[in-house]
Design a protein around this motif. Structure first.
Motif, PDB file in Angstrom:
ATOM      1  N   SER A   1      17.955  49.512   8.715  1.00 25.67           N
ATOM      2  CA  SER A   1      18.511  50.783   9.193  1.00 25.67           C
ATOM      3  C   SER A   1      18.483  51.854   8.110  1.00 25.67           C
ATOM      4  O   SER A   1      17.453  52.108   7.510  1.00 25.67           O
TER       5      SER A   1
ATOM      6  N   TYR B   1      19.182  52.052  16.016  1.00 30.52           N
ATOM      7  CA  TYR B   1      20.201  51.373  16.818  1.00 30.52           C
ATOM      8  C   TYR B   1      21.259  52.369  17.283  1.00 30.52           C
ATOM      9  O   TYR B   1      21.933  53.018  16.477  1.00 30.52           O
TER      10      TYR B   1
ATOM     11  N   VAL C   1      15.923  50.272  19.647  1.00 28.09           N
ATOM     12  CA  VAL C   1      16.458  49.012  19.131  1.00 28.09           C
ATOM     13  C   VAL C   1      17.491  48.454  20.109  1.00 28.09           C
ATOM     14  O   VAL C   1      18.582  48.999  20.248  1.00 28.09           O
TER      15      VAL C   1
END
Length: 287
Positions: A20, A83, A112
């Motif tokens: 990330s 995400y 994601v």
């Protein structure tokens, strides 16, 4: 000398474990971009292989951050989303794109939400429809094969693909809205793995592969996507950027495999950053 491109990276941040934001920030910075970040959650570690991790949702902070940015007149040349843990975050990020995009901004969505044939346990069965709506606003999406199947509303098929199947999937994903699609986890042989790319505007398909290294290495999707976007921001074609990202990621895995590092902590991409930055650097004589 041209101004640096300002990229907004919208991801969670894991304090330990390379994925990330802790991956996107250094790689995109090495690509010469100014990287602004919007953390969607803070975790003590990432969730792959660790137990007992802490998790703090930051959804309530997003509108306040956005309001401050608007007051400063900020605009972003690219958005890179990873995400997003809820429908609220999907909605908020969609609004940010509408309100803070500079003219001609590139919107990159990494949807994601799933891997290895299954939706992540934190998402309900309706979540892929919400992610598909965000993908409609994107210029580029980067799903893995599980995410691609979910976005298309079709069953996941295990095993290697053939070229025709991959091209058909890319076309159908592009019909959701994005001009460009990069499908990861594509393999036509046991010895190689990589990605397939499609540009609807040119009608061109490209495939990028590297030697496969056995094992499950956490965070490699984020390494790949960040390296790809960095190359695109430097004017690489989609096919050239895909190969650059595949090679960068494979070398990071190879270093980690050779060192015998605990794979829970991510791959050694850091040692590849100097050569990555050099390959992306513009010709000094052109400045």
């Amino acid at each position: 000398m041209p101004l640096q491109k300002n990229v907004l990276a919208v991801h969670d941040i894991s304090c330990v474990g390379k994925c990330s934001l802790t991956v996107a920030l250094p790689i995109l910075s090495a690509a010469g971009c100014t990287v602004s970040v919007l953390p969607t959650a803070v975790l003590s570690t990432h969730t792959g292989g660790f137990t007992g991790f802490t998790f703090r949702d930051l959804t309530e902070d997003i509108p306040k951050i956005a309001d401050h940015w608007k007051s400063l007149g900020l605009r972003f040349d690219a958005f890179y989303t990873g995400y997003l843990g809820s429908f609220d975050q999907l909605r908020l990020v969609s609004g940010l794109i509408d309100e803070l995009a500079a003219p001609g901004a590139m919107v990159c969505v990494d949807p994601v939400m799933a891997d290895n044939g299954s939706l992540y346990a934190s998402f309900g069965p309706e979540f892929p429809q919400g992610m598909a709506a965000l993908c409609r606003k994107a210029d580029l999406i980067l799903p893995n094969r599980t995410e691609a199947a979910l976005l298309l509303g079709e069953p996941y098929r295990e095993g290697r693909q053939d070229r025709r199947t991959a091209e058909e999937m890319l076309r159908r994903l592009s019909e959701l809205g994005p001009r460009r699609v990069v499908l990861t986890g594509v393999s036509f042989s046991a010895e190689q793995t990589g990605c397939a790319a499609y540009d609807r505007e040119t009608g061109e398909f490209r495939f990028a592969f590297a030697p496969k290294i056995e094992g499950n290495y956490h965070g490699t999707g984020d390494v790949f996507a960040s390296a790809l976007i960095g190359a695109l921001m430097n004017g690489f074609s989609l096919g050239a950027a895909a190969q650059e990202a595949v090679d960068f990621t494979q070398r990071a895995i190879a270093r980690t495999h050779l060192a015998g590092t605990d794979v829970r902590y991510g791959v050694n991409f850091e040692e590849g950053i100097p050569s990555y930055a050099q390959r992306l650097a513009p010709d000094p004589e052109a400045l």
